[in-house]
Write a protein that holds these residues in place. Sequence first.
Motif, PDB file in Angstrom:
ATOM      1  N   VAL A   1      38.050  53.248  -4.483  1.00  0.00           N
ATOM      2  CA  VAL A   1      39.148  52.500  -5.099  1.00  0.00           C
ATOM      3  C   VAL A   1      39.174  52.747  -6.612  1.00  0.00           C
ATOM      4  N   PRO A   2      40.328  53.073  -7.182  1.00  0.00           N
ATOM      5  CA  PRO A   2      40.374  53.180  -8.643  1.00  0.00           C
ATOM      6  C   PRO A   2      40.325  51.795  -9.305  1.00  0.00           C
ATOM      7  N   LYS A   3      39.731  51.716 -10.487  1.00  0.00           N
ATOM      8  CA  LYS A   3      39.682  50.437 -11.211  1.00  0.00           C
ATOM      9  C   LYS A   3      41.079  50.013 -11.659  1.00  0.00           C
ATOM     10  N   GLU A   4      41.906  51.003 -11.969  1.00  0.00           N
ATOM     11  CA  GLU A   4      43.295  50.755 -12.382  1.00  0.00           C
ATOM     12  C   GLU A   4      44.129  50.428 -11.146  1.00  0.00           C
ATOM     13  N   HIS A   5      45.047  49.513 -11.277  1.00  0.00           N
ATOM     14  CA  HIS A   5      45.890  49.162 -10.126  1.00  0.00           C
ATOM     15  C   HIS A   5      47.063  50.126  -9.965  1.00  0.00           C
ATOM     16  N   TYR A   6      47.112  50.790  -8.806  1.00  0.00           N
ATOM     17  CA  TYR A   6      48.311  51.498  -8.343  1.00  0.00           C
ATOM     18  C   TYR A   6      48.518  51.025  -6.910  1.00  0.00           C
ATOM     19  N   ALA A   7      49.719  50.631  -6.570  1.00  0.00           N
ATOM     20  CA  ALA A   7      49.932  50.046  -5.245  1.00  0.00           C
ATOM     21  C   ALA A   7      49.651  51.061  -4.137  1.00  0.00           C
ATOM     22  N   SER A   8      50.120  52.285  -4.324  1.00  0.00           N
ATOM     23  CA  SER A   8      49.904  53.321  -3.302  1.00  0.00           C
ATOM     24  C   SER A   8      50.041  54.674  -3.968  1.00  0.00           C
ATOM     25  N   LEU A   9      49.819  55.725  -3.190  1.00  0.00           N
ATOM     26  CA  LEU A   9      49.993  57.091  -3.719  1.00  0.00           C
ATOM     27  C   LEU A   9      51.391  57.260  -4.313  1.00  0.00           C
TER      28      LEU A   9
ATOM     29  N   VAL B   1      38.292  61.535   5.523  1.00  0.00           N
ATOM     30  CA  VAL B   1      38.899  60.794   4.408  1.00  0.00           C
ATOM     31  C   VAL B   1      40.324  60.438   4.821  1.00  0.00           C
ATOM     32  N   ILE B   2      40.654  59.155   4.689  1.00  0.00           N
ATOM     33  CA  ILE B   2      41.996  58.701   5.095  1.00  0.00           C
ATOM     34  C   ILE B   2      42.624  57.884   3.972  1.00  0.00           C
ATOM     35  N   ASN B   3      43.878  58.165   3.702  1.00  0.00           N
ATOM     36  CA  ASN B   3      44.672  57.287   2.832  1.00  0.00           C
ATOM     37  C   ASN B   3      45.886  56.823   3.626  1.00  0.00           C
ATOM     38  N   ASN B   4      45.981  55.526   3.830  1.00  0.00           N
ATOM     39  CA  ASN B   4      47.170  54.957   4.461  1.00  0.00           C
ATOM     40  C   ASN B   4      48.158  54.622   3.355  1.00  0.00           C
ATOM     41  N   CYS B   5      49.364  55.162   3.456  1.00  0.00           N
ATOM     42  CA  CYS B   5      50.350  54.968   2.386  1.00  0.00           C
ATOM     43  C   CYS B   5      51.576  54.254   2.924  1.00  0.00           C
ATOM     44  N   GLY B   6      51.773  53.041   2.425  1.00  0.00           N
ATOM     45  CA  GLY B   6      53.001  52.304   2.748  1.00  0.00           C
ATOM     46  C   GLY B   6      53.042  51.745   4.161  1.00  0.00           C
ATOM     47  N   LYS B   7      54.164  51.157   4.484  1.00  0.00           N
ATOM     48  CA  LYS B   7      54.330  50.417   5.744  1.00  0.00           C
ATOM     49  C   LYS B   7      54.057  51.304   6.953  1.00  0.00           C
ATOM     50  N   ASP B   8      54.742  52.433   7.030  1.00  0.00           N
ATOM     51  CA  ASP B   8      54.571  53.277   8.212  1.00  0.00           C
ATOM     52  C   ASP B   8      53.216  53.988   8.219  1.00  0.00           C
ATOM     53  N   GLY B   9      52.573  54.077   7.075  1.00  0.00           N
ATOM     54  CA  GLY B   9      51.221  54.645   7.024  1.00  0.00           C
ATOM     55  C   GLY B   9      50.156  53.650   7.458  1.00  0.00           C
ATOM     56  N   GLY B  10      50.561  52.387   7.648  1.00  0.00           N
ATOM     57  CA  GLY B  10      49.614  51.361   8.091  1.00  0.00           C
ATOM     58  C   GLY B  10      48.819  50.744   6.958  1.00  0.00           C
ATOM     59  N   GLN B  11      49.323  50.865   5.724  1.00  0.00           N
ATOM     60  CA  GLN B  11      48.599  50.308   4.569  1.00  0.00           C
ATOM     61  C   GLN B  11      48.709  48.786   4.567  1.00  0.00           C
ATOM     62  N   GLU B  12      47.540  48.116   4.474  1.00  0.00           N
ATOM     63  CA  GLU B  12      47.533  46.647   4.478  1.00  0.00           C
ATOM     64  C   GLU B  12      47.221  46.074   3.108  1.00  0.00           C
ATOM     65  N   VAL B  13      46.388  46.772   2.340  1.00  0.00           N
ATOM     66  CA  VAL B  13      46.056  46.300   0.994  1.00  0.00           C
ATOM     67  C   VAL B  13      46.800  47.177  -0.008  1.00  0.00           C
ATOM     68  N   ASP B  14      47.648  46.544  -0.822  1.00  0.00           N
ATOM     69  CA  ASP B  14      48.521  47.301  -1.716  1.00  0.00           C
ATOM     70  C   ASP B  14      47.850  47.625  -3.055  1.00  0.00           C
ATOM     71  N   HIS B  15      46.711  48.261  -2.963  1.00  0.00           N
ATOM     72  CA  HIS B  15      46.006  48.846  -4.114  1.00  0.00           C
ATOM     73  C   HIS B  15      45.413  50.122  -3.531  1.00  0.00           C
ATOM     74  N   ILE B  16      45.842  51.261  -4.037  1.00  0.00           N
ATOM     75  CA  ILE B  16      45.464  52.525  -3.382  1.00  0.00           C
ATOM     76  C   ILE B  16      43.956  52.596  -3.137  1.00  0.00           C
ATOM     77  N   HIS B  17      43.609  53.073  -1.950  1.00  0.00           N
ATOM     78  CA  HIS B  17      42.196  53.228  -1.593  1.00  0.00           C
ATOM     79  C   HIS B  17      42.078  54.333  -0.571  1.00  0.00           C
ATOM     80  N   TYR B  18      40.921  54.968  -0.574  1.00  0.00           N
ATOM     81  CA  TYR B  18      40.628  56.024   0.398  1.00  0.00           C
ATOM     82  C   TYR B  18      39.486  55.557   1.288  1.00  0.00           C
ATOM     83  N   HIS B  19      39.705  55.663   2.596  1.00  0.00           N
ATOM     84  CA  HIS B  19      38.658  55.347   3.563  1.00  0.00           C
ATOM     85  C   HIS B  19      37.783  56.592   3.734  1.00  0.00           C
TER      86      HIS B  19
END
Length: 114
Positions: free
Chosen positions: A41-49, A83-101
């Motif tokens: 997770v980046p320290k800076e807030h970005y909602a998604s990619l 490595v997975i990044n879920n982006c936005g609604k159809d990507g299945g993103q639940e937490v709106d702060h970009i993160h990589y699994h």
Amino acid sequence: MDCIFCKLANGKIETELVYEDDKVVAFNDMNPVAPIHILVVPKEHYASLEDIPEEDIGIIADIHSAIKKISRMNGFSKDGYRVINNCGKDGGQEVDHIHYHVLAGKPMKKLISE
Ligand code: 5GP
Ligand code: ZN
């Protein structure tokens, strides 16, 4: 107001960090789906990619650089990982702060779209 990952990434909520540098932190997912399931997770807030301005896109390289270090530090760089990044609604993103699994510790099944 800071989101939950802002709070975790910037020490406003205490959590055990797997990794930290000046731009990125990593911690264990609270609901792991693999023997190793780390969120980067980046320290800076970005909602998604989609919300990262072009001038800040280097943070994606910083995240991937951190992932390589984490894989070496935790002994799974050789066996590999997903490595997975879920982006936005159809990507299945639940937490709106970009993160990589980062998933590791067993062979992953073929990637499917549900
Ligand atoms: P997404 O679906 O947005 O890609 O993934 C969000 C992930 O964050 C989920 O795997 C979920 O288990 C994890 N998560 C949500 N809230 C917390 C939290 O407060 N702490 C931790 N460690 N993980 C969280
Ligand atoms: Zn945030």
